[in-house]
Write a protein that holds these residues in place. Structure first.
Motif, PDB file in Angstrom:
ATOM      1  N   ASN A   1       5.380  76.804 -15.280  1.00 51.08           N
ATOM      2  CA  ASN A   1       5.627  76.039 -16.554  1.00 51.08           C
ATOM      3  C   ASN A   1       6.944  75.606 -16.586  1.00 51.08           C
ATOM      4  N   ASP A   2       7.256  74.359 -17.356  1.00 54.70           N
ATOM      5  CA  ASP A   2       8.644  73.893 -17.356  1.00 54.70           C
ATOM      6  C   ASP A   2       9.701  74.959 -17.598  1.00 54.70           C
ATOM      7  N   SER A   3       9.596  75.932 -18.420  1.00 55.47           N
ATOM      8  CA  SER A   3      10.573  76.702 -18.595  1.00 55.47           C
ATOM      9  C   SER A   3      11.012  77.664 -17.521  1.00 55.47           C
ATOM     10  N   SER A   4      10.238  77.773 -16.582  1.00 55.86           N
ATOM     11  CA  SER A   4      10.547  78.275 -15.322  1.00 55.86           C
ATOM     12  C   SER A   4      11.090  77.597 -14.325  1.00 55.86           C
ATOM     13  N   THR A   5      10.741  76.155 -14.443  1.00 55.03           N
ATOM     14  CA  THR A   5      11.331  75.265 -13.128  1.00 55.03           C
ATOM     15  C   THR A   5      12.440  74.358 -13.752  1.00 55.03           C
ATOM     16  N   LEU A   6      12.527  73.938 -14.941  1.00 48.27           N
ATOM     17  CA  LEU A   6      13.444  72.843 -15.297  1.00 48.27           C
ATOM     18  C   LEU A   6      15.058  73.423 -14.860  1.00 48.27           C
ATOM     19  N   ARG A   7      15.329  74.930 -15.032  1.00 52.41           N
ATOM     20  CA  ARG A   7      16.731  75.057 -14.561  1.00 52.41           C
ATOM     21  C   ARG A   7      17.142  74.677 -13.319  1.00 52.41           C
ATOM     22  N   PHE A   8      15.987  74.229 -12.289  1.00 50.38           N
ATOM     23  CA  PHE A   8      16.384  74.071 -10.927  1.00 50.38           C
ATOM     24  C   PHE A   8      16.269  72.566 -10.983  1.00 50.38           C
ATOM     25  N   GLY A   9      16.151  71.681 -11.916  1.00 50.58           N
ATOM     26  CA  GLY A   9      15.939  70.338 -11.694  1.00 50.58           C
ATOM     27  C   GLY A   9      14.804  69.668 -11.612  1.00 50.58           C
ATOM     28  N   PHE A  10      13.769  70.443 -11.749  1.00 50.16           N
ATOM     29  CA  PHE A  10      12.294  69.748 -11.711  1.00 50.16           C
ATOM     30  C   PHE A  10      11.317  70.284 -12.615  1.00 50.16           C
ATOM     31  N   ASN A  11      10.275  69.522 -12.821  1.00 47.86           N
ATOM     32  CA  ASN A  11       9.226  70.074 -13.882  1.00 47.86           C
ATOM     33  C   ASN A  11       7.988  70.445 -12.995  1.00 47.86           C
ATOM     34  N   ARG A  12       7.044  71.187 -13.974  1.00 53.91           N
ATOM     35  CA  ARG A  12       6.022  71.805 -13.494  1.00 53.91           C
ATOM     36  C   ARG A  12       4.860  70.690 -12.569  1.00 53.91           C
ATOM     37  N   ASN A  13       4.989  69.506 -13.208  1.00 59.20           N
ATOM     38  CA  ASN A  13       4.160  68.439 -12.747  1.00 59.20           C
ATOM     39  C   ASN A  13       4.748  67.929 -11.003  1.00 59.20           C
ATOM     40  N   SER A  14       6.056  67.928 -11.214  1.00 54.75           N
ATOM     41  CA  SER A  14       6.837  67.884  -9.764  1.00 54.75           C
ATOM     42  C   SER A  14       6.313  68.906  -8.823  1.00 54.75           C
ATOM     43  N   TYR A  15       6.591  69.943  -9.349  1.00 55.62           N
ATOM     44  CA  TYR A  15       6.399  71.409  -8.289  1.00 55.62           C
ATOM     45  C   TYR A  15       5.010  71.118  -7.960  1.00 55.62           C
TER      46      TYR A  15
END
Length: 286
Positions: free
Chosen positions: A135-149
């Motif tokens: 989810n975005d809450s776990s990825t946004l801190r690294f500069g990308f969102n769920r969809n990009s991942y």
């Protein structure tokens, strides 16, 4: 997947932040990070690809290095082949590999589109399951969102395998028959079977010269038998079965001998114990 992301060390953050600063115009990341043959990748997608590359190399190597007291981030790896190979720090290695892999997988994606090959049902199901853990809450801190991942996960981890099977597996446009596969291996690989015997005994002591000669004679006997029967795989299988039976019989005979020897030792001990008499004193008359 969320658990895996949470386990990232400061090294991953430093890596991503470093790349982020390289892309930084003023105080914000540009929307697009790179363009490959008219295919554009956003900064978020590039950082997600960087994260996946980091995860692969870190998880595969960090524990091995730590076992020897070595810091993963202090290592240098060779990148490239032969005369083109250069030594890169782990940071630079991961960044360079990410760029090259994006170029490679962009070509794979285009080939999938040209050949009208899509992800397999199994891959789609796996991607859906992975999506449930990110989810975005776990990825946004690294500069990308769920969809990009998820987009980069599909690009880097799934497409190439599905293209291979989509083209060459049964039902594919270039399906390879069992006969063609067999011929390929027969033309390019050798397979072999062997009969081997140890040159040491049950106590791991080397056999003596006479015992080694006996082993060699037995092996030569198997070779002679094979040459006499026709030299086919079926013939050699029969020789292998014979050699296994001989070896098992020898092992059983050795075990019986050791058991009999132990029994003899016990009998000797019992006999010695049963015939022991009290010492006597003889007095001679003067």
């Amino acid at each position: 997947m969320t658990g895996m992301i949470k386990k990232l060390t400061a090294g991953a953050l430093a890596l991503i932040v470093t790349v982020g600063l390289m892309l930084l115009p003023g105080c914000s990341l540009p929307e697009l990070a790179m363009n490959i043959d008219d295919v554009s990748y956003t900064s978020g997608e590039y950082l997600a690809a960087l994260f996946l590359t980091y995860d692969r190399y870190y998880s595969e190597n960090v524990y091995t290095y730590s076992m020897y007291g070595m810091d993963f981030w202090e290592q240098e790896w060779e990148y490239g082949e032969d005369d083109d190979a250069v030594k890169l720090s782990i940071n630079e290695y991961i960044k360079q590999h990410t760029i090259d892999e994006l170029i490679r997988q962009t070509a794979v994606k285009k080939m999938m589109e040209d050949e009208q090959v899509t992800l397999s049902e199994e891959s789609l199901k796996n991607l859906e399951e992975i999506g449930k853990t990110v989810n975005d809450s776990s990825t946004l801190r690294f500069g990308f969102n769920r969809n990009s991942y998820l987009k980069m996960y599909e690009l880097l981890r799934m497409n190439e395998v599905d293209l291979l099977f989509g083209l060459y597996d049964k039902g594919g446009k270039r399906a390879v028959s069992e006969d063609e596969i067999l011929k390929y291996y027969e033309d390019n690989y050798y397979s072999y079977k062997l009969i081997e015997r140890p040159l040491f005994d049950g106590d791991n002591a080397d056999l003596g010269a006479e015992e080694k000669a006996e082993v060699l004679d037995k092996l030569n006997g198997y070779l002679d038998a094979f040459n006499e029967t026709g030299k086919t795989t079926k013939d050699f299988d029969a020789i292998i079965d014979r050699a296994k039976a001989d070896y098992e019989a020898e092992q059983e005979a050795d075990d019986d001998h050791d058991h009999d020897h132990d029994d003899d030792d016990q009998d000797d001990d019992d006999t010695a114990a049963g015939t022991t008499a009290e010492p006597t004193t003889t007095t001679t008359a003067e």
